[in-house]
Design a protein around this motif. Structure first.
Motif, PDB file in Angstrom:
ATOM      1  N   THR A 127      14.802  47.968  61.481  1.00  0.00           N
ATOM      2  CA  THR A 127      15.590  47.430  60.368  1.00  0.00           C
ATOM      3  C   THR A 127      14.846  46.300  59.668  1.00  0.00           C
ATOM      4  O   THR A 127      15.177  45.937  58.531  1.00  0.00           O
ATOM      5  N   LEU A 128      13.807  45.750  60.345  1.00  0.00           N
ATOM      6  CA  LEU A 128      13.024  44.643  59.778  1.00  0.00           C
ATOM      7  C   LEU A 128      11.566  45.003  59.554  1.00  0.00           C
ATOM      8  O   LEU A 128      10.895  44.390  58.723  1.00  0.00           O
ATOM      9  N   LEU A 129      11.046  45.987  60.296  1.00  0.00           N
ATOM     10  CA  LEU A 129       9.622  46.309  60.264  1.00  0.00           C
ATOM     11  C   LEU A 129       9.348  47.578  59.458  1.00  0.00           C
ATOM     12  O   LEU A 129      10.206  48.464  59.354  1.00  0.00           O
TER      13      LEU A 129
ATOM     14  N   TYR B 234      29.581  51.596  61.413  1.00  0.00           N
ATOM     15  CA  TYR B 234      30.472  50.439  61.491  1.00  0.00           C
ATOM     16  C   TYR B 234      29.777  49.164  61.007  1.00  0.00           C
ATOM     17  O   TYR B 234      30.350  48.365  60.274  1.00  0.00           O
ATOM     18  N   HIS B 235      28.540  48.972  61.420  1.00  0.00           N
ATOM     19  CA  HIS B 235      27.821  47.749  61.047  1.00  0.00           C
ATOM     20  C   HIS B 235      27.158  47.856  59.677  1.00  0.00           C
ATOM     21  O   HIS B 235      27.005  46.840  58.982  1.00  0.00           O
ATOM     22  N   GLY B 236      26.728  49.064  59.295  1.00  0.00           N
ATOM     23  CA  GLY B 236      26.017  49.229  58.043  1.00  0.00           C
ATOM     24  C   GLY B 236      24.637  48.609  58.089  1.00  0.00           C
ATOM     25  O   GLY B 236      24.268  47.925  59.060  1.00  0.00           O
ATOM     26  N   PRO B 237      23.825  48.823  57.057  1.00  0.00           N
ATOM     27  CA  PRO B 237      22.453  48.306  57.072  1.00  0.00           C
ATOM     28  C   PRO B 237      22.391  46.782  57.158  1.00  0.00           C
ATOM     29  O   PRO B 237      21.545  46.224  57.855  1.00  0.00           O
ATOM     30  N   GLU B 238      23.311  46.105  56.465  1.00  0.00           N
ATOM     31  CA  GLU B 238      23.287  44.646  56.507  1.00  0.00           C
ATOM     32  C   GLU B 238      23.648  44.142  57.898  1.00  0.00           C
ATOM     33  O   GLU B 238      23.031  43.195  58.412  1.00  0.00           O
TER      34      GLU B 238
ATOM     35  N   LEU C  67      23.295  45.746  60.811  1.00  0.00           N
ATOM     36  CA  LEU C  67      22.204  46.042  61.740  1.00  0.00           C
ATOM     37  C   LEU C  67      21.069  45.054  61.569  1.00  0.00           C
ATOM     38  O   LEU C  67      20.492  44.549  62.548  1.00  0.00           O
ATOM     39  N   ALA C  68      20.719  44.766  60.322  1.00  0.00           N
ATOM     40  CA  ALA C  68      19.636  43.812  60.068  1.00  0.00           C
ATOM     41  C   ALA C  68      19.999  42.423  60.579  1.00  0.00           C
ATOM     42  O   ALA C  68      19.140  41.702  61.110  1.00  0.00           O
ATOM     43  N   ALA C  69      21.261  42.049  60.457  1.00  0.00           N
ATOM     44  CA  ALA C  69      21.692  40.742  60.951  1.00  0.00           C
ATOM     45  C   ALA C  69      21.575  40.669  62.473  1.00  0.00           C
ATOM     46  O   ALA C  69      21.143  39.645  63.029  1.00  0.00           O
TER      47      ALA C  69
ATOM     48  N   SER D 160      12.969  39.786  77.390  1.00  0.00           N
ATOM     49  CA  SER D 160      13.481  40.472  76.201  1.00  0.00           C
ATOM     50  C   SER D 160      14.836  39.919  75.807  1.00  0.00           C
ATOM     51  O   SER D 160      15.721  39.748  76.651  1.00  0.00           O
ATOM     52  N   CYS D 161      14.992  39.649  74.531  1.00  0.00           N
ATOM     53  CA  CYS D 161      16.284  39.247  73.973  1.00  0.00           C
ATOM     54  C   CYS D 161      16.968  40.471  73.367  1.00  0.00           C
ATOM     55  O   CYS D 161      16.320  41.477  73.063  1.00  0.00           O
ATOM     56  N   ASP D 162      18.267  40.368  73.184  1.00  0.00           N
ATOM     57  CA  ASP D 162      19.010  41.489  72.611  1.00  0.00           C
ATOM     58  C   ASP D 162      20.261  40.972  71.925  1.00  0.00           C
ATOM     59  O   ASP D 162      20.445  39.751  71.756  1.00  0.00           O
ATOM     60  N   GLU D 163      21.123  41.882  71.560  1.00  0.00           N
ATOM     61  CA  GLU D 163      22.351  41.546  70.829  1.00  0.00           C
ATOM     62  C   GLU D 163      23.253  40.594  71.616  1.00  0.00           C
ATOM     63  O   GLU D 163      24.028  39.839  71.037  1.00  0.00           O
ATOM     64  N   THR D 164      23.163  40.642  72.948  1.00  0.00           N
ATOM     65  CA  THR D 164      24.070  39.852  73.777  1.00  0.00           C
ATOM     66  C   THR D 164      23.493  38.498  74.186  1.00  0.00           C
ATOM     67  O   THR D 164      24.157  37.721  74.864  1.00  0.00           O
TER      68      THR D 164
END
Length: 961
Positions: free
Chosen positions: A259-261, A357-361, A363-365, A430-434
């Motif tokens: 989503t960023l690369l 549900y999240h949409g592109p914005e 997911l990028a966030a 590793s970091c993640d969403e949580t």
């Protein structure tokens, strides 16, 4: 007055689970037995099952327990798992499953009890969901054609290796894998490469392809993006050089990072693979998760697995279907693009809906937040004197701590966080969403560093290379922008579910696919965090409950099948086949019999058998089928004699794919053994054997089992599945193992078949619960009622349709085949017409044209009650009367309810010029008008979809106006 006294123990016991699982009660069973001509279940199965294979005595399993008792036992196992915060990475990450998706997809039988969408007219909801998934993958990878999911990242990469060899210009040479690739992926590739003669070379490609390797020839290259170490580097130079050498380039990519690369397709990749696990799917100690593959357009027709495409229905309206099915293993057999049968549809739906549900914005966030935590973590470590190895990364940081890796990892563990020691000197984080600020503080403390997020945040720069930042838009289709509120998402999920037919609506009488009850009690523990949130590479001592559950399930499956050892690692029946054949191959090679490469397969066998044999480096020799549906014993003996010195294995399905208990199976096994070969008994039809006969005792050396058939893991619309492999003792040393978890298999094993040590461990509580709830006696009765149901249907339909194959006394096993070919010849009504007409009657069709073209294979299972069996029989009998009207000319051959089926609401509310009434079209056979299932589309034009391949959401301009 009479006083009734019932013992307290009986009152406490309540209704046994067996009575909930088995549909026909005692009275119903008596009626069915009378129809079939027997006085008891024991009499029926005594007559149906050949004496030569019958098991003596009861199954040695623990007594059945109540649902409350089993849940309590599972709770105690769950409590033995220690769920720490996982910062291990390696392709498995913490994620939040949106509750609206958890409740309305993962826990919803409308989604998890559906079958593979081979009948597209009643599968439009999940086909649209899979099209969303394909669009997510295609958009994020920058490659135009994505499949509808693969089994996991490791096997997807192995499939990419095979695809590269098949479609590339370089037919020899090596498959080159970058050293910064996930270690489990490398191991799966090596397992898959060895039997087919592919040489895999792992090398550091950060500075390009070494010239000495270029001179040897390279047919394919695999690059990880970001790398396993976390490094993000520009892959364009190595991709360009690989193309100069004629190689096909695969990039194993992280979708969240994409989503960023810059996407792999824009970097020049030909294929992208990976996993969608971090898109809302729990880690589950390794699975199930939906792997993915996307390719350039020119490789679309060679893509392994399933592909959803857009077509049109009989009215010209848009409709979805599985496209290019002629690539699949059931049709092309040993020439198929892959042996994949089970996909990961339920998990693909979840991942796709996560993006919806999240949409592109959104997911990028999530990606930016994940990266920001990694960047601040690294900056704090640097400030404290630690050496961060890479300057550019997305979510994973590798830190050099000479000689202290184990100490740091242990210190983090004491603070509730699992890190990854890559060697004695390096630690991966590793970091993640949580990830939270508290997690960063715990990691800093483990390194002996003091840092503060608030102080570091303003001064910390991002670590994504400027030259690789993504500049294009993605997920621009309306579906990814319309469902932000939970209300909108809830209604979207309900709307799609209403377009489908699953077991929550009615019977799915598919032969060989065993669509039985997936009980709620069995399903409930899957979403418990103690099972769902464990990383597959967490220290094994943190998974005590899982290890006990796995060991007990392996032992109980061994008892049920008569084998000595079971591996639960294969995450699909096709992978269990491959594991079993690799064990046979390794056994022969250990004995010096390297020439034993011939695999005998009956012509009626499942298509995956032949495809798996080729993948195991074997030569397929087909054995004829006799007129009675059994293996042609004379032809088999001739083939054994012809290939005596080269014979590796015979693969048979028992009962046969024709639904018959073959009487000569023990003699067949003996003949193969006498020639030095092994016997592989395909376990697809084990639902006819449990408690009655054991393949490992009547001649089998190895079998795979389908836990998504016999042992109640739901089909999920075409996956998840689990395909354990069971072997006799002499093959046990050659079961799958895993380089990252020594306890997952023997040291002498063939390598990993799946990316995770125990495959799709997250759904094993389902089968464990089923066996525990039923006990040995309950499992046997389930088998007996399954055989009774098939024979009941056969007897009821026999006056109306020929039953193609039967065994002794005119009996079938757990399924029966009705032959429509004479009717088709006389009236023109095809098997497709009958299948689609069953939709109007409120049924999913039986298995069409397999294993015999022009037939229907019907399997009722033990879970359907007598009322539903009768409803199905009455529908089939009514359809026979409709066929008669076509045959007599009352209805024209080209304009009748069968040829025009299925009928939608729209089709009967407009102009009507047909020779049958609207009521006859949509309410045949006394169908309830209140409970009518309305198919969303009319008959789908498959050929149109294959000619005009569209396999992602339609472009925006189709929505204008």
């Amino acid at each position: 007055m009479t006083v009734h006294r019932i013992a307290l123990t009986d009152l406490e016991r309540g209704t046994p689970f067996e009575a909930r699982h088995i549909g026909p009660d005692t009275a119903a069973q008596a009626k069915m037995l009378a129809q079939v001509g027997f006085g008891s279940l024991d009499e029926l199965t005594a007559a149906a099952v050949p004496d030569a294979i019958k098991s003596a005595g009861a199954l040695g399993l623990p007594e059945a327990r109540t649902e409350a008792e089993v849940l309590a036992e599972l709770r105690s196992l769950a409590d033995r798992n220690t769920v720490l915060t996982s910062m291990i990475g390696l392709g498995y990450h913490g994620t939040f499953t949106p509750p609206v998706i958890l409740r309305n997809v993962m826990e919803n039988p409308a989604w998890y009890t559906a079958y593979t969408p081979y009948q597209p007219e009643i599968s439009q909801g999940r086909l649209e969901a899979l099209l969303n998934f394909q669009t997510v993958v295609a958009d994020l990878t920058g490659l135009p054609t994505s499949g509808a999911s693969l089994l996991d990242e490791g096997t997807a990469a192995a499939e990419a290796m095979s695809l590269s060899r098949r479609v590339g210009k370089v037919k020899d040479g090596v498959f080159l894998v970058d050293a910064d690739t996930l270690p489990q992926t490398v191991a799966v590739i090596e397992t898959r490469a060895e039997p087919t003669g592919v040489e895999v070379v792992v090398a550091d490609l950060s500075a390009g392809i070494p010239e000495e390797l270029a001179e040897r020839g390279v047919f394919g290259v695999l690059l990880q993006y970001p790398g396993a170490s976390g490094a993000v580097r520009d892959l364009r130079p190595v991709i360009e050089r690989a193309h100069e050498l004629g190689a096909i380039v695969t990039v194993a990519a992280d979708l969240l990072a994409l989503t960023l690369l810059t996407p792999p397709g824009e970097l020049g990749a030909d294929i992208a693979v990976g996993t969608t696990q971090r898109f809302g799917v729990p880690m589950g100690f390794g699975g199930p998760h939906a792997g993915f593959m996307a390719v350039r357009d020119k490789f679309a027709r060679s893509l392994p697995g399933r592909l959803v495409g857009v077509s049109v229905d009989a009215d010209g309206d848009k409709a979805y279907r599985l496209a290019l099915q002629t690539r699949e293993q059931h049709i092309r057999r040993e020439k198929a693009t892959s042996n994949i049968c089970t996909a990961q549809v339920l998990l693909a739906v979840m991942a796709g809906m996560y993006a919806v549900y999240h949409g592109p914005e959104g997911l990028a966030a999530i990606a930016r937040r994940t990266h920001r935590y990694a960047a601040i973590l690294a900056e704090g470590l640097r400030a404290g004197g630690a050496e961060v190895v890479h300057d550019t990364y997305f979510d994973t940081v590798t830190v050099r701590v000479p000689g202290r890796a184990a100490e740091v990892v242990e210190a983090a563990r004491e603070r509730g966080v699992n890190l990854r020691p890559t060697d004695a000197d390096h630690v991966g984080i590793s970091c993640d969403e949580t990830t939270t600020r508290a997690h960063l503080a715990a990691v800093w403390a483990a390194f002996g560093v003091e840092a503060d997020v608030e102080a570091l945040d303003p001064t910390t720069f991002d670590a994504l290379p400027e030259s690789l930042l993504r500049g294009d838009e993605y997920l621009t289709h309306p579906v990814f922008h319309q469902h932000r509120s939970e209300t909108a998402m809830l209604r979207y999920l309900r709307r799609l579910a209403d377009r489908d037919y699953a077991l929550d609506r009615g019977m799915i009488p598919l032969g060989s696919c065993t669509m039985k009850l997936n009980a709620t009690t069995e399903m409930e523990p899957v979403t418990w965090p103690e099972f769902g949130q464990l990383h597959p590479f967490a220290p094994v001592e943190q998974a005590g409950g899982y290890i006990t559950l796995i060991t007990e399930l392996e032992d109980r499956l061994a008892e049920v099948t008569g084998y000595d050892k079971v591996s639960l690692q294969p995450n699909a029946g096709s992978q269990g086949e491959l594991a079993g054949l690799l064990a046979v191959r390794a056994y022969h090679r250990a004995n010096g019999d390297t020439q034993r490469t011939v695999c005998l397969i009956p012509s009626s066998a499942h298509g995956t058998n032949a495809a798996s044999a080729v993948m195991a480096g074997m030569k397929v020799v087909v054995v004829k089928t006799a007129d009675d549906g059994e293996v042609d014993v004379e032809d088999l003996r001739a083939k054994i004699e012809q290939h005596r010195d080269e014979l590796a294995v015979l693969m048979i399905t028992y009962p046969s794919t024709h639904g018959v208990f073959e009487e000569h199976v023990a003699d067949i096994c003996a003949a193969v053994h006498d020639a030095g070969g092994q016997v592989y008994v395909d376990g697809a039809n084990l639902n006819a054997l449990v408690g009655l006969a054991k393949p490992g005792r009547f001649g089998g050396d190895v079998s795979h089992l389908n836990l998504h058939k016999t042992f109640c893991i739901p089909h999920g619309g075409g996956g998840p599945g689990v395909g354990p492999v069971a072997v006799r003792a002499h093959l046990a040393p050659y079961l799958p193992n895993h380089p990252l978890q020594p306890t997952a298999g023997p040291a002498t094993g063939v390598g990993p078949i799946s990316a995770a040590p125990w495959g799709s461990a997250g759904i094993l509580p389902i089968s464990w619960s089923y066996v525990r709830l039923m006990g040995g006696a309950g499992l046997k009765r389930a088998t007996q009622v399954a055989v009774l149901g098939a024979n009941y249907i056969a007897k009821r339909l026999e006056p109306h349709y020929p039953v193609l194959y039967t065994g002794p006394g005119g009996l079938v096993a757990h399924e029966c085949i009705v032959d429509l070919r004479p009717l088709t010849k006389a009236t023109g009504v095809s098997v497709d017409d009958v299948a689609k007409r069953l939709i109007d009657y409120g049924f999913h069709a039986p298995t069409m044209s397999f294993p015999v073209a022009g037939t229907l294979m019907i399997e009722p299972t033990e879970s359907e009650d007598l009322a539903e069996l009768d409803r199905f029989c009455e529908a089939m009998i009514a359809i026979r009367a409709e066929i008669e009207k076509v045959g007599t000319g009352e209805w024209p051959a080209e304009d009748n309810p069968l040829r025009n089926a299925p009928h939608t609401a729209a089709s009967v509310t407009g102009a009507w010029e047909h020779p049958y009434t609207r009521d006859e079209a949509v309410f045949p056979g006394g169908q309830s008008k209140a409970d009518k299932y309305w198919p969303p589309v009319r008959r789908v034009d498959g050929a149109y979809g294959d000619r005009n391949l569209v396999c992602s959401c339609p472009p925006l301009d189709e929505y204008e106006g």
